[in-house]
Design a protein around this motif. Structure first.
Motif, mmCIF file in Angstrom:
data_model
loop_
_atom_site.group_PDB
_atom_site.id
_atom_site.type_symbol
_atom_site.label_atom_id
_atom_site.label_comp_id
_atom_site.label_asym_id
_atom_site.label_seq_id
_atom_site.Cartn_x
_atom_site.Cartn_y
_atom_site.Cartn_z
ATOM 1 N N UNK A 87 0.957 -1.250 0.034
ATOM 2 C CA UNK A 87 -0.055 0.033 0.017
ATOM 3 C C UNK A 87 0.776 1.249 -0.044
ATOM 4 N N UNK A 88 1.972 1.202 0.638
ATOM 5 C CA UNK A 88 2.654 2.281 1.043
ATOM 6 C C UNK A 88 3.776 2.555 -0.381
ATOM 7 N N UNK A 89 4.052 1.426 -0.563
ATOM 8 C CA UNK A 89 5.271 1.650 -1.830
ATOM 9 C C UNK A 89 4.939 1.493 -3.110
ATOM 10 N N UNK A 90 3.515 1.390 -3.476
ATOM 11 C CA UNK A 90 3.021 1.395 -4.737
ATOM 12 C C UNK A 90 1.594 2.167 -4.861
ATOM 13 N N UNK A 91 0.648 1.841 -5.940
ATOM 14 C CA UNK A 91 -0.430 2.525 -5.828
ATOM 15 C C UNK A 91 -1.590 1.758 -5.223
ATOM 16 N N UNK A 92 -2.449 2.012 -4.691
ATOM 17 C CA UNK A 92 -3.717 1.620 -3.964
ATOM 18 C C UNK A 92 -4.023 0.251 -4.394
ATOM 19 N N UNK A 93 -3.988 -0.759 -3.650
ATOM 20 C CA UNK A 93 -4.343 -2.309 -3.870
ATOM 21 C C UNK A 93 -5.635 -2.435 -4.811
ATOM 22 N N UNK A 94 -6.610 -1.968 -4.004
ATOM 23 C CA UNK A 94 -7.953 -2.005 -4.331
ATOM 24 C C UNK A 94 -8.645 -0.608 -4.541
ATOM 25 N N UNK A 95 -8.681 0.039 -5.551
ATOM 26 C CA UNK A 95 -9.060 1.355 -5.655
ATOM 27 C C UNK A 95 -10.170 1.680 -5.309
ATOM 28 N N UNK A 96 -10.430 2.686 -4.333
ATOM 29 C CA UNK A 96 -11.909 2.991 -3.955
ATOM 30 C C UNK A 96 -12.218 4.403 -4.536
ATOM 31 N N UNK A 97 -11.587 4.806 -5.541
ATOM 32 C CA UNK A 97 -11.950 6.072 -6.255
ATOM 33 C C UNK A 97 -11.163 6.104 -7.441
ATOM 34 N N UNK A 98 -11.809 6.862 -8.273
ATOM 35 C CA UNK A 98 -10.956 6.733 -9.750
ATOM 36 C C UNK A 98 -9.694 7.006 -9.750
ATOM 37 N N UNK A 99 -8.743 6.546 -10.546
ATOM 38 C CA UNK A 99 -7.384 6.853 -10.398
ATOM 39 C C UNK A 99 -6.837 8.058 -10.613
ATOM 40 N N UNK A 100 -5.787 8.411 -9.950
ATOM 41 C CA UNK A 100 -5.381 9.847 -10.074
ATOM 42 C C UNK A 100 -5.055 9.981 -11.414
ATOM 43 N N UNK A 101 -5.551 11.374 -11.811
ATOM 44 C CA UNK A 101 -5.649 12.048 -13.075
ATOM 45 C C UNK A 101 -4.245 11.869 -13.577
ATOM 46 N N UNK A 102 -3.291 12.494 -12.966
ATOM 47 C CA UNK A 102 -1.939 12.796 -13.564
ATOM 48 C C UNK A 102 -1.172 11.380 -14.042
ATOM 49 N N UNK A 103 -1.556 10.223 -13.302
ATOM 50 C CA UNK A 103 -1.029 9.019 -13.612
ATOM 51 C C UNK A 103 -1.475 8.503 -14.989
ATOM 52 N N UNK A 104 -2.444 9.164 -15.343
ATOM 53 C CA UNK A 104 -3.137 8.709 -16.741
ATOM 54 C C UNK A 104 -2.764 9.420 -17.788
ATOM 55 N N UNK A 105 -2.161 10.472 -17.506
ATOM 56 C CA UNK A 105 -1.704 11.327 -18.785
ATOM 57 C C UNK A 105 -0.214 11.005 -19.264
ATOM 58 N N UNK A 106 0.118 11.559 -20.550
ATOM 59 C CA UNK A 106 1.067 11.525 -21.088
ATOM 60 C C UNK A 106 2.387 11.993 -20.125
ATOM 61 N N UNK A 107 3.500 11.771 -20.278
ATOM 62 C CA UNK A 107 4.520 12.116 -19.517
ATOM 63 C C UNK A 107 5.018 13.641 -20.251
ATOM 64 N N UNK A 108 4.177 14.615 -19.794
ATOM 65 C CA UNK A 108 4.398 15.835 -20.120
ATOM 66 C C UNK A 108 4.451 16.744 -18.826
ATOM 67 N N UNK A 109 5.094 18.031 -18.941
ATOM 68 C CA UNK A 109 4.917 18.705 -17.621
ATOM 69 C C UNK A 109 3.715 19.422 -17.586
ATOM 70 N N UNK A 110 3.173 19.077 -16.484
ATOM 71 C CA UNK A 110 1.630 20.008 -16.055
ATOM 72 C C UNK A 110 1.983 21.027 -15.284
ATOM 73 N N UNK A 111 2.930 21.339 -14.778
ATOM 74 C CA UNK A 111 3.154 22.623 -13.773
ATOM 75 C C UNK A 111 3.060 23.974 -14.857
ATOM 76 N N UNK A 112 2.422 24.885 -14.084
ATOM 77 C CA UNK A 112 2.060 26.157 -14.755
ATOM 78 C C UNK A 112 3.245 26.801 -15.187
ATOM 79 N N UNK A 113 3.400 27.713 -16.030
ATOM 80 C CA UNK A 113 4.467 28.355 -16.213
ATOM 81 C C UNK A 113 4.931 29.383 -15.237
ATOM 82 N N UNK A 114 6.156 29.854 -15.095
ATOM 83 C CA UNK A 114 6.810 30.605 -13.883
ATOM 84 C C UNK A 114 6.149 31.817 -13.773
#
Length: 753
Positions: free
Chosen positions: A446-473
């Motif tokens: 549970x602590x070393x990886x994603x939740x074992x049995x999901x109780x809510x939709x998966x985190x949004x960021x984990x499903x996005x392509x590997x691009x920077x989502x941080x806002x510009x400075x």
């Protein structure tokens, strides 16, 4: 394979409840135990012995108090066909008497000493004797831990026969054994298997089974009884790898367990059935606490099917529900890949204790001192293996979680350790619980990886392509992030905490952040009118104390400035962690944004991008039906182009659950319909979609807008078709002097036309 025994003991049991294939499925107590000794070498049958278990009713009659618990050698009753009938007052007395009489009979026969039970199917041993003895904490004699299944021995010579359809009657017919009993009981002909078995049937069954055994021992079969069924005496703990293959037909899910139950309690509930090594895994909820469920893996499908018959059997005062489960479910709970955990759990016959609430700075030496203090007045319970017997649970980045597992060599040391529950280590009290190997794997997973049995939709960021989502400075940092709020804090508590900065909050600018279980996460976002006020608020209020009106607890709160884009990303389920690598590096103290995946109370993205919407009908038709306002109403309202906040290829899972009291954020732009110049009355035209279908029409609208200058003849009701809505209620048009909103029984979206 074992050598053939000298004697076979043909055994048949009967309870006060169901019989046949449902024997033992209703938790009824054993009432009748009948057996007959078979001399394998000389092919001879012994006497038929019957043992009746009758409850002691000494609390009802005084005569019963003086009677002995066992009455031996009672004369044969007219309803029984046994040669020797005995009576016992309890199951424990009956089992001891069975062992005593059987041993005496074997010794008197003088043809050998080895013997083994033989039954018609596994139910008599696995579903009757062992479960009842376990529930009453009775020690079962060694005779009942091994037996021959007569059906499986018969199938070796008749492989086409169906094992589940076999019974004594069909086996006797196949072997052409003459039956001289006129009232022969045929289990296959029993219309109601839940009915109790007649008392005289048990002795008849044993006699037929003895004849079947002799027929198999004789020519032409010359059968050798050498493969015994074994009943596990003790549950073996162990580890399970995620790469291991687990058969779907060998796993069950038990639900309704007491929260303090352990894997040994589960093994006791399924006593008589063989659980695989490390096959009892307790399930944890999202907070890491036991949720009353467990996944149990058995050695075969046969044992799994017998376990399903214990549905709603009792563990103490609670009934336990038993359902089928899959091997994948079991691996999610009990499977692990960490070598450190495998080494920790490799020591067998160790008792595991879980520590919860440790200080983040706790060390191995402090834990050892906690269990083995130098003070003579305190109990000492040494940890097995010293430092190697302690396993700290950590996050993937190495930060401690406050949990640890400790090994003890024996039950005595473990019980001594559990008595230190809620004692102080450092400045914190420590919670102690008896744990299992599967719970160790589950907590580490549970602590070393994603939740074992999901109780809510998966985190949004984990499903996005590997691009920077941080806002510009260059983003304007006109928002505040409050971290570490009391869990009972309300909107009023937050406004009181902000003090003079409350006047700078934008309308609907307070956003409470909830975790995946819809509970307060301790975070909050505040939208202010300017970046200067946000910086001033963070400087003045950082690490000030916030009190909650609904609870006595108070905590210091961290206050950080942030931008609207950063707030939106977090509230949409993302995570702005200081460990990410980007073109511009932000320190953790600078942003304060590293929350877990979360969701806010009724919060939507700042804007959406919609494609063009076709009109409901042509402009000419609208002009003919509703001139001149018809053209305006039937033309779809186009939203301004939205900002492409996430990549178009990303699959977004939006959370539309509404949690109050935090209202939605105010929109940055609102599309207004132009007010036509031909309106006769001064003021504006109001459109109110979302009205209920069962309303009273114009009268309710006038009552709702009392106090505003709205002429009665200016109210018009429209159907959903005319305004271009597919669903969502009716709509109304009203003429008002200005854009007004007034709460009513339902939320009305008022828009100026």
């Amino acid at each position: 394979m074992t050598a053939q025994v000298d004697y076979l003991v043909v055994v048949f049991t009967a309870t006060s409840g169901a019989s046949g294939e449902l024997l033992g499925s209703d938790e009824k107590e054993l009432e009748q135990l009948v057996w007959q000794l078979v001399d394998v070498k000389n092919k001879k049958l012994g006497k038929v012995n019957e043992l009746l278990i009758k409850p002691d009713l000494s609390d009802l009659t005084e005569e019963k108090e003086e009677e002995d618990g066992v009455e031996e050698s009672i004369e044969e009753e007219d309803s029984s066909r046994a040669d020797n009938v005995s009576t016992a007052t309890s199951l424990e007395t009956a089992l001891n008497l069975f062992h005593l009489q059987l041993t005496n009979e074997v010794n008197s026969a003088g043809a050998g000493t080895s013997m083994c039970l033989c039954t018609d199917g596994p139910l008599h041993i696995r579903q009757v004797i062992h479960p009842e003895a376990a529930s009453k904490n009775i020690l079962v004699p060694d005779d009942f831990y091994s037996f021959f299944d007569l059906r499986k021995e018969f199938k070796k010579h008749f492989p086409t026969s169906d094992l589940k359809a076999l019974n004594v009657h069909t086996m006797a017919e196949s072997l052409t054994i003459p039956v001289d009993v006129p009232a022969m009981w045929d289990p296959s002909a029993t219309l109601d298997p839940s009915a109790a078995l007649p008392a005289e049937i048990a002795a008849q069954q044993v006699q037929i089974m003895g004849s079947i055994v002799l027929a198999l021992l004789s020519e032409p079969f010359s059968h050798a009884f050498s493969t015994q069924e074994r009943v596990s005496e003790k549950f073996e703990t162990g580890t399970c790898s995620k790469m291991e293959k687990v058969c779907d037909n060998s796993v069950i899910r038990a639900r309704g367990l007491p929260w303090q139950s352990s894997d040994q309690d589960i093994a006791r509930f399924f006593r008589g059935l063989n659980i695989a090594k490390g096959g009892a895994a307790l399930c944890l909820n999202a907070q890491g606490r036991r949720n009353g469920e467990a996944l149990v893996r058995f050695v075969s499908e046969e044992h799994r099917d017998l376990a399903l018959q214990r549905h709603k059997h009792h563990m103490g005062n609670r009934y336990i529900e038993v359902y089928k489960a899959s091997g994948e479910d079991f691996l999610k709970i009990a499977g692990g890949t960490s070598n450190e955990v495998a080494m920790f759990l490799s020591r067998e016959d160790q008792i595991i204790v879980r520590m919860r609430g440790l200080p983040f700075t706790a060390t191995h030496e402090q834990v050892l001192t906690f269990f083995s203090p130098e003070e003579e007045l305190k109990e000492t319970c040494p940890v097995s293996g010293g430092k190697d017997g302690i396993l700290f649970v950590r996050y993937p980045d190495g930060r401690p979680t406050g949990d640890a597992f400790v090994l003890f060599a024996c039950e005595e040391h473990a019980q001594c350790a559990l008595r230190k529950h809620k004692e102080i280590l450092g400045r914190r009290y420590i919670e102690l619980f008896k744990s299992t190997a599967a719970e160790v794997q589950q907590v580490l997973n549970r602590y070393s990886s994603a939740p074992l049995i999901s109780v809510a939709p998966a985190p949004l960021v984990s499903m996005l392509p590997s691009v920077s989502l941080l806002p510009p400075p260059g983003s304007v940092r006109d928002c505040l992030r409050l971290r570490g709020l009391p869990y009972t804090a309300s909107i009023e508590d937050i406004l009181t905490f902000l003090g003079e900065f409350t006047h700078d909050i934008r309308p609907h600018g307070v956003h409470m952040v909830l975790n995946q279980q819809a509970r307060p996460s301790g975070d909050c976002f505040i939208q202010l009118t300017s970046a200067e006020r946000a910086i001033q608020a963070s400087q003045r209020l950082h690490k000030h104390i916030m009190s909650s009106q609904r609870g006595a607890n108070s905590r210091y709160v961290e206050v950080f400035p942030c931008s609207t884009e950063e707030m939106g990303l977090v509230l949409m389920g993302g995570s702005l962690s200081h460990t990410h690598t980007h073109a511009h590096i932000r320190s953790r103290s600078g942003t304060g944004l590293s929350p877990p995946p979360c969701k806010s109370r009724r919060l939507s993205p700042p804007s959406y991008s919609f494609g063009p919407v076709p009109p409901v009908m042509s402009a000419e038709a609208a002009a003919a039906l509703y001139p001149p306002i018809g053209q305006m109403l039937l033309a779809p309202r186009h939203l301004p182009p939205g900002h492409a906040y996430y990549p178009a290829s990303a699959q977004l899972f939006m959370n539309y659950a509404a949690y109050y009291p935090s209202p939605p954020g105010s929109p940055t732009t609102i599309g207004f319909f132009p007010s036509p110049a031909s309106l006769s009355s001064p003021g504006g035209l109001m459109r109110m979609p979302g009205l209920t279908y069962n309303g009273n029409g114009v009268k309710e609208l006038i009552n709702a807008m009392q106090g505003y200058q709205s002429p009665t003849d200016s109210v018009s009701l429209l159907s959903s078709l005319l305004i271009g809505q597919s669903s969502g209620g009716n709509a109304a048009l009203m003429s008002l002097p200005a854009l007004m909103t007034k709460p009513a029984g339902s939320y009305l979206d008022l828009a100026l036309l």
